[in-house]
Scaffold this motif. Sequence first.
Motif, PDB file in Angstrom:
ATOM      1  N   ARG A  39      43.691  35.676  31.963  1.00  0.00           N
ATOM      2  CA  ARG A  39      45.141  35.920  31.738  1.00  0.00           C
ATOM      3  C   ARG A  39      45.398  35.561  30.251  1.00  0.00           C
ATOM      4  O   ARG A  39      46.100  36.492  29.402  1.00  0.00           O
ATOM      5  N   ARG A  40      45.178  34.561  29.681  1.00  0.00           N
ATOM      6  CA  ARG A  40      45.517  33.934  28.374  1.00  0.00           C
ATOM      7  C   ARG A  40      44.712  34.874  27.381  1.00  0.00           C
ATOM      8  O   ARG A  40      45.493  35.216  26.322  1.00  0.00           O
ATOM      9  N   ASP A  48      53.661  39.066  34.356  1.00  0.00           N
ATOM     10  CA  ASP A  48      52.862  40.113  33.930  1.00  0.00           C
ATOM     11  C   ASP A  48      51.748  40.336  34.759  1.00  0.00           C
ATOM     12  O   ASP A  48      51.470  41.485  35.272  1.00  0.00           O
ATOM     13  N   MET A  49      50.842  39.386  35.072  1.00  0.00           N
ATOM     14  CA  MET A  49      49.972  39.466  35.941  1.00  0.00           C
ATOM     15  C   MET A  49      50.459  39.634  37.321  1.00  0.00           C
ATOM     16  O   MET A  49      49.588  40.709  38.205  1.00  0.00           O
ATOM     17  N   ALA A  50      51.425  39.183  37.799  1.00  0.00           N
ATOM     18  CA  ALA A  50      51.880  39.512  39.075  1.00  0.00           C
ATOM     19  C   ALA A  50      52.235  40.750  39.291  1.00  0.00           C
ATOM     20  O   ALA A  50      51.781  41.569  40.322  1.00  0.00           O
ATOM     21  N   LYS A  51      52.876  41.451  38.058  1.00  0.00           N
ATOM     22  CA  LYS A  51      53.196  43.038  38.214  1.00  0.00           C
ATOM     23  C   LYS A  51      51.933  43.793  38.460  1.00  0.00           C
ATOM     24  O   LYS A  51      52.008  44.674  39.222  1.00  0.00           O
ATOM     25  N   THR A  52      50.992  43.475  37.563  1.00  0.00           N
ATOM     26  CA  THR A  52      49.751  44.140  37.558  1.00  0.00           C
ATOM     27  C   THR A  52      49.076  44.014  38.920  1.00  0.00           C
ATOM     28  O   THR A  52      48.553  45.088  39.606  1.00  0.00           O
ATOM     29  N   LEU A  53      49.161  42.922  39.936  1.00  0.00           N
ATOM     30  CA  LEU A  53      48.465  42.757  40.891  1.00  0.00           C
ATOM     31  C   LEU A  53      49.333  42.957  42.264  1.00  0.00           C
ATOM     32  O   LEU A  53      49.004  42.652  43.074  1.00  0.00           O
ATOM     33  N   ILE A  60      50.666  34.017  41.751  1.00  0.00           N
ATOM     34  CA  ILE A  60      49.484  33.778  40.652  1.00  0.00           C
ATOM     35  C   ILE A  60      49.445  32.330  40.244  1.00  0.00           C
ATOM     36  O   ILE A  60      48.295  31.846  40.041  1.00  0.00           O
ATOM     37  N   SER A  61      50.480  31.591  40.334  1.00  0.00           N
ATOM     38  CA  SER A  61      50.361  30.087  39.882  1.00  0.00           C
ATOM     39  C   SER A  61      49.695  29.392  40.784  1.00  0.00           C
ATOM     40  O   SER A  61      48.732  28.520  40.396  1.00  0.00           O
TER      41      SER A  61
END
Length: 64
Positions: A39-40, A48-53, A60-61
Amino acid sequence: MSGRHLLNELTKDFSPERRRCIDDMKRELLAEMPLHQLRRVRALTQRDMAKTLKGNQPTISKLE
């Protein structure tokens, strides 16, 4: 000259076979990379990652 070169200059003479080998190694390394590092590297926030997934940030955390 400063001793610095563009990556394109350093790799311009690589054979197609060597380029494929490098791409394969890159894919393997990315597959092994922990989620937070991936992610970094991609400059994404947890949101952003949550929206993608198609999930949410707290999920995600927890995954990280």
